[in-house]
Design an enzyme around this catalytic site. Structure first.
Site, PDB file in Angstrom:
ATOM      1  N   SER A  23       6.877 -45.080 -61.452  1.00 38.33           N
ATOM      2  CA  SER A  23       7.755 -44.924 -62.617  1.00 38.33           C
ATOM      3  C   SER A  23       9.012 -45.768 -62.476  1.00 38.33           C
ATOM      4  CB  SER A  23       8.137 -43.455 -62.785  1.00 38.33           C
ATOM      5  OG  SER A  23       6.984 -42.693 -63.085  1.00 38.33           O
ATOM      6  N   ASP A  49      -0.953 -50.861 -61.558  1.00 40.07           N
ATOM      7  CA  ASP A  49       0.003 -50.663 -62.661  1.00 40.07           C
ATOM      8  C   ASP A  49       1.187 -51.632 -62.578  1.00 40.07           C
ATOM      9  OD1 ASP A  49      -1.567 -48.663 -63.675  1.00 40.07           O
ATOM     10  OD2 ASP A  49      -0.035 -47.097 -63.588  1.00 40.07           O
ATOM     11  N   ASN A  93      -4.510 -49.840 -67.532  1.00 40.46           N
ATOM     12  CA  ASN A  93      -4.341 -48.452 -67.981  1.00 40.46           C
ATOM     13  C   ASN A  93      -2.941 -47.957 -67.612  1.00 40.46           C
ATOM     14  OD1 ASN A  93      -4.945 -46.037 -69.149  1.00 40.46           O
ATOM     15  ND2 ASN A  93      -6.453 -45.379 -67.631  1.00 40.46           N
ATOM     16  N   GLY A  95       0.362 -46.790 -68.497  1.00 36.61           N
ATOM     17  CA  GLY A  95       1.227 -46.234 -69.549  1.00 36.61           C
ATOM     18  C   GLY A  95       2.663 -46.709 -69.396  1.00 36.61           C
ATOM     19  N   SER A 170       6.194 -38.386 -73.063  1.00 33.18           N
ATOM     20  CA  SER A 170       7.620 -38.732 -72.991  1.00 33.18           C
ATOM     21  C   SER A 170       7.804 -40.240 -72.900  1.00 33.18           C
ATOM     22  CB  SER A 170       8.261 -38.057 -71.775  1.00 33.18           C
ATOM     23  OG  SER A 170       7.802 -38.666 -70.581  1.00 33.18           O
ATOM     24  N   SER A 197       7.477 -33.328 -70.356  1.00 36.35           N
ATOM     25  CA  SER A 197       7.717 -34.213 -69.191  1.00 36.35           C
ATOM     26  C   SER A 197       9.172 -34.676 -69.104  1.00 36.35           C
ATOM     27  CB  SER A 197       6.784 -35.435 -69.280  1.00 36.35           C
ATOM     28  OG  SER A 197       5.441 -35.057 -69.381  1.00 36.35           O
ATOM     29  N   ASP A 319       1.937 -34.798 -63.346  1.00 33.20           N
ATOM     30  CA  ASP A 319       1.080 -35.559 -62.415  1.00 33.20           C
ATOM     31  C   ASP A 319       0.839 -34.770 -61.126  1.00 33.20           C
ATOM     32  OD1 ASP A 319       1.250 -37.465 -64.372  1.00 33.20           O
ATOM     33  OD2 ASP A 319       2.340 -38.945 -63.190  1.00 33.20           O
ATOM     34  N   LYS A 346      -4.392 -38.522 -70.564  1.00 30.67           N
ATOM     35  CA  LYS A 346      -3.985 -39.413 -69.472  1.00 30.67           C
ATOM     36  C   LYS A 346      -5.196 -40.261 -69.047  1.00 30.67           C
ATOM     37  CE  LYS A 346       0.011 -36.673 -68.475  1.00 30.67           C
ATOM     38  NZ  LYS A 346       1.284 -37.373 -68.621  1.00 30.67           N
ATOM     39  N   GLU A 347      -5.337 -40.588 -67.768  1.00 27.60           N
ATOM     40  CA  GLU A 347      -6.386 -41.523 -67.340  1.00 27.60           C
ATOM     41  C   GLU A 347      -7.781 -41.061 -67.773  1.00 27.60           C
ATOM     42  OE1 GLU A 347      -3.548 -41.149 -66.165  1.00 27.60           O
ATOM     43  OE2 GLU A 347      -2.973 -42.656 -64.684  1.00 27.60           O
ATOM     44  N   ARG A 350      -7.962 -34.789 -68.181  1.00 23.63           N
ATOM     45  CA  ARG A 350      -7.834 -34.206 -66.838  1.00 23.63           C
ATOM     46  C   ARG A 350      -8.119 -32.703 -66.811  1.00 23.63           C
ATOM     47  NH1 ARG A 350      -2.474 -37.617 -64.664  1.00 23.63           N
ATOM     48  NH2 ARG A 350      -3.703 -39.356 -63.872  1.00 23.63           N
ATOM     49  N   HIS A 392      -7.141 -42.223 -60.604  1.00 21.34           N
ATOM     50  CA  HIS A 392      -6.607 -42.228 -59.240  1.00 21.34           C
ATOM     51  C   HIS A 392      -6.259 -40.837 -58.733  1.00 21.34           C
ATOM     52  CE1 HIS A 392      -2.292 -42.570 -61.030  1.00 21.34           C
ATOM     53  NE2 HIS A 392      -3.129 -42.297 -61.999  1.00 21.34           N
ATOM     54  N   ARG A 393      -5.682 -40.002 -59.632  1.00 18.44           N
ATOM     55  CA  ARG A 393      -5.250 -38.680 -59.151  1.00 18.44           C
ATOM     56  C   ARG A 393      -6.430 -37.741 -58.899  1.00 18.44           C
ATOM     57  NH1 ARG A 393      -0.117 -39.572 -58.942  1.00 18.44           N
ATOM     58  NH2 ARG A 393       0.788 -40.779 -60.622  1.00 18.44           N
ATOM     59  N   LYS A 417      -4.768 -47.750 -58.848  1.00 21.50           N
ATOM     60  CA  LYS A 417      -3.825 -47.707 -59.983  1.00 21.50           C
ATOM     61  C   LYS A 417      -2.392 -47.493 -59.494  1.00 21.50           C
ATOM     62  CE  LYS A 417      -3.184 -45.788 -64.613  1.00 21.50           C
ATOM     63  NZ  LYS A 417      -1.823 -45.284 -64.692  1.00 21.50           N
TER      64      LYS A 417
HETATM   65  O1  LIG Z   1       7.490 -42.143 -67.715  1.00 23.35           O
HETATM   66  C1  LIG Z   1       6.766 -42.128 -66.711  1.00 23.35           C
HETATM   67  O2  LIG Z   1       6.966 -42.857 -65.716  1.00 23.35           O
HETATM   68  C2  LIG Z   1       5.618 -41.195 -66.696  1.00 23.35           C
HETATM   69  C3  LIG Z   1       5.582 -40.120 -67.558  1.00 23.35           C
HETATM   70  C4  LIG Z   1       4.519 -39.099 -67.539  1.00 23.35           C
HETATM   71  O3  LIG Z   1       3.758 -39.250 -68.707  1.00 23.35           O
HETATM   72  P1  LIG Z   1       3.904 -38.299 -70.022  1.00 23.35           P
HETATM   73  O4  LIG Z   1       5.292 -38.410 -70.503  1.00 23.35           O
HETATM   74  O5  LIG Z   1       2.911 -38.916 -70.941  1.00 23.35           O
HETATM   75  O6  LIG Z   1       3.563 -36.911 -69.590  1.00 23.35           O
HETATM   76  C5  LIG Z   1       3.622 -39.233 -66.308  1.00 23.35           C
HETATM   77  O7  LIG Z   1       2.445 -38.501 -66.495  1.00 23.35           O
HETATM   78  C6  LIG Z   1       3.288 -40.674 -66.022  1.00 23.35           C
HETATM   79  O8  LIG Z   1       2.464 -40.810 -64.897  1.00 23.35           O
HETATM   80  C7  LIG Z   1       4.535 -41.464 -65.727  1.00 23.35           C
HETATM   81  C1  LIG Z   2      -0.494 -40.454 -66.278  1.00 23.78           C
HETATM   82  C2  LIG Z   2      -0.368 -41.396 -65.361  1.00 23.78           C
HETATM   83  O1  LIG Z   2      -0.149 -42.704 -65.606  1.00 23.78           O
HETATM   84  P1  LIG Z   2       0.439 -43.546 -66.825  1.00 23.78           P
HETATM   85  O2  LIG Z   2       1.706 -44.137 -66.318  1.00 23.78           O
HETATM   86  O3  LIG Z   2      -0.595 -44.587 -67.114  1.00 23.78           O
HETATM   87  O4  LIG Z   2       0.673 -42.616 -67.984  1.00 23.78           O
HETATM   88  C3  LIG Z   2      -0.461 -41.051 -63.920  1.00 23.78           C
HETATM   89  O5  LIG Z   2      -0.112 -41.909 -63.078  1.00 23.78           O
HETATM   90  O6  LIG Z   2      -0.860 -39.941 -63.576  1.00 23.78           O
END
Ligand SMILES: O=C(O)C1=C[C@@H](OP(=O)(O)O)[C@@H](O)[C@H](O)C1
Ligand SMILES: C=C(OP(=O)(O)O)C(=O)O
Length: 431
Positions: A23, A49, A93, A95, A170, A197, A319, A346-347, A350, A392-393, A417
């Site tokens: 992050s 990532d 993938n 995010g 978020s 989140s 996570d 998510k991935e 889950r 990955h998780r 990832k």
């Molecule tokens: O902003 C971030 O770095 C993240 C926010 C979270 O996602 P959500 O806000 O979709 O829950 C988390 O699951 C993701 O792995 C990383």
């Molecule tokens: C949800 C996850 O990843 P992303 O940053 O792709 O949302 C994760 O790492 O668990």
């Protein structure tokens, strides 16, 4: 399909130096690119990532160098004006790459196409696109409405207010907060409905401050971004260890630490800015002994020997919450994880994947729309073949089954990832 057979591990002990936070790595790369001047980013995570984000910056004309074979990178910011005005970006993938880049590029005045792996094209982005359109951005869906891939065109940015839904991811709000200072205007972002989140928004605000952008948070429903601010390089920034990656080792310590020998993770601790450090509090509720320093956390098993079940709302740590679902196999009683509907987008889905795979090791599982209830079996079913769904998780948390029974993890390479060396690190704490 490739697989990894894990033999039963009777005890774990030792120290794991965590890789950098995903992050923080991807936010820092983008903010460094938006600055004028250079930023030295130290301890960047090496993973799929972050690689997608680095490749995207290259495609946008942002120059960066890796210093030797260290994880230190020098980023040459472009002051918010990407040199390349037309580009196709493949974001896998990730995010944390897809959502903030969508927001930044929608305000950047170029022609961009953003795509990812097939699963990324099933992960929603409509709430972010709706918010960007309110600011005058021109974003089209190239496939299904509400989902990537996207085409972004130069828009005419206007207005001083956008609203965004908070209940799906978020990362939409994070993207807006990171990108809207580009407009130079006073902007108010209103969050509709409950924001999930939340600690990830705190990471975003913290890093924005380090890059010279002040945002006024009014509770969790309104954010005011004063106009006329410039992204300013902090010069040097250090990426702390990944708190979500820490969860697997801390859980292993809580389940099976050798007598008198904790499992210690370094790189996160009391000073961490990541919400996932609060995972350790759940282990404490389960009876584990947790100790914390500024830059480390340790876990040992309960003095009674066995963890106890918990009933917890884990919306703030979605996570690391997955790790609790598997740790529940080693707890006395029935564990309930609540308020985790975001798992579904998510991935993989889950909630469904977790229920399916936990049943393979003998657990009794109830899967709800936004919760999961796990009752462990008297003895874990040996040699279960755990599907990982390119998540990955799933691979990392199901490795913990080996603390009780031999287990086969399918497609272990999917940990790339966020943590390509995960299984090597796990082997290092096996005693
Ligand atoms: O902003 C971030 O770095 C993240 C926010 C979270 O996602 P959500 O806000 O979709 O829950 C988390 O699951 C993701 O792995 C990383
Ligand atoms: C949800 C996850 O990843 P992303 O940053 O792709 O949302 C994760 O790492 O668990």
């Amino acid at each position: 399909m490739e697989h990894l057979d894990l033999s039963p591990i009777s005890h774990v002990a030792g120290t794991v130096a965590l890789p950098g936070s995903k992050s923080i790595s991807n936010r820092t790369l983008l903010l460094a690119a938006l600055c004028r001047g250079e930023t030295l980013v130290k301890g960047l995570l090496a993973s799929d990532d972050t690689q997608r984000m680095l490749e995207a910056l290259t495609a946008l004309g942002v120059k960066w160098e890796q210093l030797g074979d260290s994880r230190d990178f020098r980023i040459h910011g472009c002051g918010g004006d990407f040199p390349v005005k037309q580009a196709d970006l493949f974001l896998g993938n990730a995010g944390t790459a897809f959502r903030p880049l969508t927001a930044a590029l929608a305000l950047a005045g170029g022609e961009y196409r953003l795509s990812g792996v097939p699963r990324m094209h099933e992960r929603p982005i409509g709430d972010l696109v709706d918010a960007l359109r309110q600011a005058g951005a021109l974003v089209d869906y190239l496939g299904q409405e509400g989902y990537p891939p996207l085409a972004i065109h130069p828009g005419r940015i206007a207005g001083d207010r956008v609203s965004v839904k908070g209940n799906v991811s978020s990362q939409f709000l994070t993207g807006l907060l990171m990108a809207l200072p580009l407009t130079g205007r006073d902007m108010t972002v209103t969050v509709e409905g409950e924001l999930i989140s939340k600690p990830y928004i705190e990471i975003t605000l913290n890093l924005l401050t380090r890059f010279g952008i002040a945002i006024e948070r009014r509770g969790w429903s309104e954010f005011f971004i004063p106009g006329g601010q410039a992204y300013t390089s902090p010069g040097e920034i250090f990426v702390e260890g990944d708190a979500s990656s820490a969860s697997y080792f801390l859980a292993a310590g809580a389940i099976a630490a050798a007598p008198g020998q904790p499992v210690i993770v370094t790189g996160v601790g009391k000073q961490s800015i990541q919400g996932d450090v609060r995972f350790a509090e759940v282990l404490e509720q389960m009876g584990a002994t947790i100790e914390r320093g500024d830059n480390w956390i340790s876990a040992t098993r309960p003095t009674s020997g066995r963890l106890r079940a918990v009933d917890v709302d884990l919306n703030h740590i979605p996570d690391a919450a997955m790790t609790i679902a598997v740790a529940a196999l080693f707890a006395e009683g029935t564990t309930t994880l609540r308020n985790i509907e975001s798992w579904r987008v998510k991935e993989t889905d889950r909630l469904s994947a977790m229920a399916t795979e936990l049943r393979k090791v003998g657990a009794t599982v109830e899967e709800g729309r936004d919760y999961i209830v796990v009752t462990p079996p008297a003895a874990l079913t040996p040699n279960a073949e755990i599907g990982t769904y390119d998540d990955h998780r799933m691979a990392m948390c199901f490795s913990l089954v080996s603390l009780g029974a031999p287990v086969r993890i399918l497609d272990p390479g999917c940990t790339a990832k966020t943590f390509p060396t995960y299984f090597d690190e796990l082997a290092r704490i096996t005693v």
